[in-house]
Scaffold this active site. Structure first.
Site, PDB file in Angstrom:
ATOM      1  N   HIS A   1       0.815  -1.222   0.000  1.00 21.81           N
ATOM      2  CA  HIS A   1       0.000   0.000   0.000  1.00 21.81           C
ATOM      3  C   HIS A   1       0.851   1.276   0.000  1.00 21.81           C
ATOM      4  CE1 HIS A   1      -3.761  -2.278   1.731  1.00 21.81           C
ATOM      5  NE2 HIS A   1      -3.494  -2.582   0.485  1.00 21.81           N
TER       6      HIS A   1
ATOM      7  N   ASN B   1      -3.555 -12.411  15.722  1.00 19.65           N
ATOM      8  CA  ASN B   1      -4.308 -11.150  15.781  1.00 19.65           C
ATOM      9  C   ASN B   1      -4.830 -10.944  17.208  1.00 19.65           C
ATOM     10  OD1 ASN B   1      -5.068  -9.049  13.898  1.00 19.65           O
ATOM     11  ND2 ASN B   1      -7.195  -9.559  14.308  1.00 19.65           N
TER      12      ASN B   1
HETATM   13  N1  APR Z   1      -2.062  -6.786  18.250  1.00 18.90           N
HETATM   14  C1  APR Z   1      -2.563  -7.551  17.247  1.00 18.90           C
HETATM   15  N2  APR Z   1      -3.626  -7.196  16.515  1.00 18.90           N
HETATM   16  C2  APR Z   1      -4.216  -6.021  16.817  1.00 18.90           C
HETATM   17  C3  APR Z   1      -3.751  -5.174  17.849  1.00 18.90           C
HETATM   18  C4  APR Z   1      -2.625  -5.606  18.591  1.00 18.90           C
HETATM   19  N3  APR Z   1      -2.111  -4.883  19.584  1.00 18.90           N
HETATM   20  N4  APR Z   1      -4.555  -4.088  17.895  1.00 18.90           N
HETATM   21  C5  APR Z   1      -5.472  -4.236  16.940  1.00 18.90           C
HETATM   22  N5  APR Z   1      -5.290  -5.410  16.282  1.00 18.90           N
HETATM   23  C6  APR Z   1      -6.047  -5.978  15.167  1.00 18.90           C
HETATM   24  C7  APR Z   1      -7.513  -5.614  15.192  1.00 18.90           C
HETATM   25  O1  APR Z   1      -8.235  -6.560  15.972  1.00 18.90           O
HETATM   26  C8  APR Z   1      -7.875  -5.707  13.707  1.00 18.90           C
HETATM   27  O2  APR Z   1      -8.284  -7.023  13.359  1.00 18.90           O
HETATM   28  O3  APR Z   1      -5.535  -5.421  13.989  1.00 18.90           O
HETATM   29  C9  APR Z   1      -6.556  -5.385  12.994  1.00 18.90           C
HETATM   30  C10 APR Z   1      -6.522  -4.011  12.333  1.00 18.90           C
HETATM   31  O4  APR Z   1      -7.449  -3.971  11.284  1.00 18.90           O
HETATM   32  P1  APR Z   1      -7.668  -2.654  10.397  1.00 18.90           P
HETATM   33  O5  APR Z   1      -7.815  -1.472  11.273  1.00 18.90           O
HETATM   34  O6  APR Z   1      -8.767  -2.929   9.449  1.00 18.90           O
HETATM   35  O7  APR Z   1      -6.272  -2.493   9.636  1.00 18.90           O
HETATM   36  P2  APR Z   1      -5.752  -3.258   8.341  1.00 18.90           P
HETATM   37  O8  APR Z   1      -6.300  -4.639   8.289  1.00 18.90           O
HETATM   38  O9  APR Z   1      -4.291  -3.090   8.290  1.00 18.90           O
HETATM   39  O10 APR Z   1      -6.411  -2.414   7.173  1.00 18.90           O
HETATM   40  C11 APR Z   1      -6.136  -2.773   5.848  1.00 18.90           C
HETATM   41  O11 APR Z   1      -7.269  -0.847   5.051  1.00 18.90           O
HETATM   42  O12 APR Z   1      -7.837   1.375   5.203  1.00 18.90           O
HETATM   43  C12 APR Z   1      -7.007   0.469   4.616  1.00 18.90           C
HETATM   44  O13 APR Z   1      -5.047   0.999   3.540  1.00 18.90           O
HETATM   45  C13 APR Z   1      -5.549   0.756   4.823  1.00 18.90           C
HETATM   46  O14 APR Z   1      -3.742  -0.843   4.825  1.00 18.90           O
HETATM   47  C14 APR Z   1      -5.007  -0.544   5.391  1.00 18.90           C
HETATM   48  C15 APR Z   1      -6.052  -1.551   4.989  1.00 18.90           C
END
Ligand code: APR
Length: 255
Positions: free
Chosen positions: A115, A209
């Site tokens: 990304h 996760n």
């Molecule tokens: N340790 C492990 N997992 C965690 C923690 C932690 N401390 N804190 C949060 N999480 C998990 C949450 O439970 C969730 O499932 O991380 C995940 C984050 O999900 P999103 O916020 O959706 O982020 P991501 O999956 O990276 O998003 C994907 O979406 O908006 C776009 O471009 C952006 O790259 C991003 C993409």
């Protein structure tokens, strides 16, 4: 653990915002996440940039400043993945959806920023991509062609094609182990990588996760908890499993 994984097995790891959360960076879809405060269509699409570039610059300037602020540093999960790459006898490819540089700072080298990277800028006039560790504005000048007003942050917006997909799908198609870390599994194509690894390569698939993600059922196994705890523990066990594997099993494969 993972008794079926060859000692020189190929590993593909996908990370998302959850791995950087304990470093002080926000996730997107958690209750306090970025998308609970701003709308995707206002800041993270080509249309948003065409309509109001100053607003989009402002959004990424704030996130860049936060990343570069004192106190933001790789956490034990980032460091564990760098250790895995350094010590695992087979190939390790780390694919991140994150636009921060915490994996690099931790020491990961075989790394794809699918990304993009918030610390880089791209010139729409000459296509040059280069380091941009500072504020970006409508007046910013491209260091390559000298044009003003054409710089954009080097990130992939919704509706744009992620980077290096050929390399990623090539690695997925021949991996033995796929590990997904800190991602909600809500955004494609990354959300589909688990199925690619499973059905194209017959890989073992593991989710690490905080909680079960949308796609949790697609994985063979899951470990749940904060990344800074579960990732180092998983990596430790994986490296241990490689070092204690009976020689007879591994020499057969190497011959
Ligand atoms: N340790 C492990 N997992 C965690 C923690 C932690 N401390 N804190 C949060 N999480 C998990 C949450 O439970 C969730 O499932 O991380 C995940 C984050 O999900 P999103 O916020 O959706 O982020 P991501 O999956 O990276 O998003 C994907 O979406 O908006 C776009 O471009 C952006 O790259 C991003 C993409």
């Amino acid at each position: 653990m993972d008794a079926t994984l060859p000692q020189d097995g190929r590993i593909v790891i996908l990370t998302g915002a959850g791995i950087s959360r304990e470093s002080g960076l926000s996730t997107f879809r958690d209750a306090d996440g970025i998308w609970s405060k701003v709308r995707i269509e206002d800041v993270a699409t080509p249309q948003a940039f065409a309509r109001d570039p100053a607003r989009v610059h402002e959004f990424y300037n704030a996130r860049r400043a936060r990343l570069l602020a004192g106190g933001i540093a790789p956490n034990p999960a980032h460091r564990a993945l760098a250790r895995l790459e350094a010590e695992w006898p087979g190939e390790v490819l780390l694919v991140t959806q994150n636009i921060d540089d915490l994996h690099e700072r931790a020491g990961s080298r075989e790394l794809v920023h699918m990304h993009g990277e918030i610390l880089k800028g791209r010139c729409a006039a000459c296509d040059r991509v280069g380091a941009w560790p500072k504020t970006m504005s409508l007046e910013s000048v491209c260091p390559g062609c000298g044009a003003a007003g054409h710089m954009r942050v080097h990130v992939v917006w919704f509706g744009e094609m992620p980077f290096e997909m050929e390399r990623i799908y090539g690695a997925l198609a021949r991996c033995d182990l796929f590990i997904s870390i800190g991602t909600s599994g809500g955004v494609y194509p990354a959300a589909g990588f688990v199925q690619e690894a499973r059905f194209s390569a017959g890989a073992r698939t593991v989710e690490l996760n905080l909680e079960r993600s949308h796609g949790a059922d697609l994985f063979d196994a899951g470990r749940y908890g904060p990344a800074s705890e579960i990732v180092p523990a998983y990596v430790e066990a994986l490296l241990e499993s490689a070092s204690v594997r009976p020689r007879a099993m591994t020499s057969r494969r190497q011959s």
